[in-house]
Design a protein around this motif. Structure first.
Motif, mmCIF file in Angstrom:
data_model
loop_
_atom_site.group_PDB
_atom_site.id
_atom_site.type_symbol
_atom_site.label_atom_id
_atom_site.label_comp_id
_atom_site.label_asym_id
_atom_site.label_seq_id
_atom_site.Cartn_x
_atom_site.Cartn_y
_atom_site.Cartn_z
ATOM 1 N N ASN A 1 17.238 20.071 -14.028
ATOM 2 C CA ASN A 1 16.185 19.955 -13.022
ATOM 3 C C ASN A 1 14.887 20.618 -13.498
ATOM 4 O O ASN A 1 13.787 20.123 -13.239
ATOM 5 C CB ASN A 1 16.632 20.581 -11.703
ATOM 6 C CG ASN A 1 17.776 19.832 -11.051
ATOM 7 O OD1 ASN A 1 17.983 18.648 -11.326
ATOM 8 N ND2 ASN A 1 18.518 20.506 -10.204
ATOM 9 N N HIS B 1 12.443 18.514 -15.710
ATOM 10 C CA HIS B 1 11.515 17.596 -15.062
ATOM 11 C C HIS B 1 10.330 18.329 -14.446
ATOM 12 O O HIS B 1 9.168 17.951 -14.677
ATOM 13 C CB HIS B 1 12.241 16.780 -13.991
ATOM 14 C CG HIS B 1 11.364 15.763 -13.331
ATOM 15 N ND1 HIS B 1 10.816 15.970 -12.077
ATOM 16 C CD2 HIS B 1 10.909 14.555 -13.739
ATOM 17 C CE1 HIS B 1 10.073 14.930 -11.754
ATOM 18 N NE2 HIS B 1 10.112 14.051 -12.732
ATOM 19 N N LEU C 1 20.690 13.618 -14.323
ATOM 20 C CA LEU C 1 19.276 13.360 -14.091
ATOM 21 C C LEU C 1 19.129 11.884 -13.782
ATOM 22 O O LEU C 1 19.898 11.063 -14.297
ATOM 23 C CB LEU C 1 18.427 13.710 -15.317
ATOM 24 C CG LEU C 1 18.081 15.181 -15.565
ATOM 25 C CD1 LEU C 1 17.250 15.312 -16.839
ATOM 26 C CD2 LEU C 1 17.332 15.791 -14.392
ATOM 27 N N GLN D 1 13.484 10.533 -13.775
ATOM 28 C CA GLN D 1 13.259 11.869 -14.324
ATOM 29 C C GLN D 1 13.253 11.850 -15.850
ATOM 30 O O GLN D 1 12.407 12.497 -16.482
ATOM 31 C CB GLN D 1 14.342 12.827 -13.822
ATOM 32 C CG GLN D 1 14.200 13.228 -12.367
ATOM 33 C CD GLN D 1 15.316 14.140 -11.914
ATOM 34 O OE1 GLN D 1 16.493 13.800 -12.011
ATOM 35 N NE2 GLN D 1 14.967 15.306 -11.418
ATOM 36 N N ASP E 1 10.004 10.284 -16.984
ATOM 37 C CA ASP E 1 8.899 11.222 -16.821
ATOM 38 C C ASP E 1 8.879 12.247 -17.953
ATOM 39 O O ASP E 1 7.828 12.535 -18.540
ATOM 40 C CB ASP E 1 9.001 11.941 -15.477
ATOM 41 C CG ASP E 1 8.596 11.057 -14.306
ATOM 42 O OD1 ASP E 1 8.076 9.952 -14.549
ATOM 43 O OD2 ASP E 1 8.804 11.473 -13.149
ATOM 44 N N CYS E 2 10.041 12.812 -18.247
ATOM 45 C CA CYS E 2 10.124 13.805 -19.323
ATOM 46 C C CYS E 2 9.730 13.187 -20.662
ATOM 47 O O CYS E 2 9.005 13.807 -21.456
ATOM 48 C CB CYS E 2 11.531 14.386 -19.399
ATOM 49 S SG CYS E 2 12.000 15.412 -17.986
ATOM 50 N N TYR F 1 8.245 9.778 -8.534
ATOM 51 C CA TYR F 1 9.532 10.469 -8.416
ATOM 52 C C TYR F 1 9.814 10.917 -6.981
ATOM 53 O O TYR F 1 10.859 10.627 -6.419
ATOM 54 C CB TYR F 1 9.566 11.675 -9.347
ATOM 55 C CG TYR F 1 10.784 12.546 -9.143
ATOM 56 C CD1 TYR F 1 12.065 12.047 -9.393
ATOM 57 C CD2 TYR F 1 10.663 13.853 -8.678
ATOM 58 C CE1 TYR F 1 13.188 12.844 -9.188
ATOM 59 C CE2 TYR F 1 11.771 14.641 -8.473
ATOM 60 C CZ TYR F 1 13.035 14.126 -8.727
ATOM 61 O OH TYR F 1 14.138 14.904 -8.518
#
Length: 301
Positions: free
Chosen positions: A10, A13, A149, A153, A156-157, A222
């Motif tokens: 978590n 992200h 995840l 996510q 995005d990472c 998200y």
């Protein structure tokens, strides 16, 4: 152990969003050397613009969800370019040589203006995007727990890592990076050496605005929604994080912000979440005091 691993996932992200915001913030403030409270507002405004435009495209223009979201993303980047243009030419440049409080007060007013503009555009209603790419990806599991995840996510990472890595490479090798470091160190000396200080500053503000817009878009996709007051919260966190790490290196600020996001996630996993922001702010203030004391001692020595 899997629970701890889940909190680390978590934190990846949330840390990625903070890292992108910190990178863009230092691009501007490394030259401005003034507190910019409008940066967090630009992040929230672009995220809300993306959501409002997507809702308009889906409900009024009868676009598909993908096309409506794409339209919202384009609108968010266009607004980021427009606001960055106005900030650099009409706010930062005229006030750069004034007292630091002039920039603080003016950017606080811009924060309120952008927040109210978003609220009025949404008619004080929260619009929510439907969950997108919410399929869980399992990294580890046992009989009763899975560490996961979602696909959004992970994307995005990946986007943040790619963006920061490419920007860091370009920053280290490009002429803009050399000119930015020269202006950040001594703008008058850079101008005497033939550097167009205004052009460098405007490019830095534009690049920082695009970083804020990208972070706002990813947060909106998200979470599905960004509240009107989230700009102040994120802006203050990035302000404190970059103040602790310094404004001389955007990549270092990004790493520090990523670590801050990881610490927030771990706190939320093991301690009361309602006290998270208070303790994290207290930690950052303590770090600022210790750093300031260390600098004073080095000067005395």
């Amino acid at each position: 152990m899997l629970y701890f691993f889940q909190q680390v996932l978590n934190g990846l992200h949330s840390g990625a969003l903070y890292a992108l915001l910190a990178f863009g913030y230092v691009l501007t403030n490394g030259i401005l050397h003034r507190t910019n409270l409008a940066y967090g507002a630009l992040f929230a405004f672009c995220g809300q613009t993306m959501i409002l435009t997507a809702a308009f495209g889906y409900q009024v223009l009868w676009l598909t969800l993908f096309a409506a979201v794409a339209l919202g993303i384009v609108a968010a980047f266009l607004y980021a370019a427009l606001i960055s243009h106005i900030l650099s030419r009409s706010i930062f440049e005229p006030l750069a040589d004034r007292t630091p409080n002039a920039i603080v007060v003016t950017t606080l007013g811009i924060l309120l203006l952008l927040s109210e503009a978003s609220r009025i555009a949404a008619d004080t209603h929260d619009l929510w995007l439907p969950p997108m790419l919410a399929q869980p990806i399992v990294f580890a599991q046992n009989a009763g727990f899975k560490a996961t995840l979602t696909l959004i996510q992970l994307l995005d990472c990946a986007v943040v890592v790619a963006t920061v890595a490419l920007a860091t490479f370009a920053f280290a090798r490009s002429s803009f990076g050399r000119r930015w470091r020269a202006v950040s160190d001594d703008p008058r000396a850079a101008a005497m050496c033939g550097v167009d200080v205004r052009a460098v500053f405007r490019q830095a503000v534009l690049a920082g605005g695009f970083c804020a817009a990208l972070a706002g878009i990813m947060a909106g996709l998200y979470y599905g929604n960004i509240s009107f007051g989230s700009g102040l919260v994120y802006g203050l966190k990035i302000l404190f994080v970059t103040a602790v790490g310094g404004y001389l290196s955007p990549p270092r600020a990004a790493l520090g912000a990523a670590a801050f996001g990881m610490a927030e996630s771990l706190w939320a996993g093991y301690f009361p979440v309602e006290w998270r922001d208070a303790w994290m702010y207290l930690f950052l203030v303590a770090m600022l005091v210790l750093i300031g004391a260390g600098r004073d001692q080095s000067k005395v020595a």
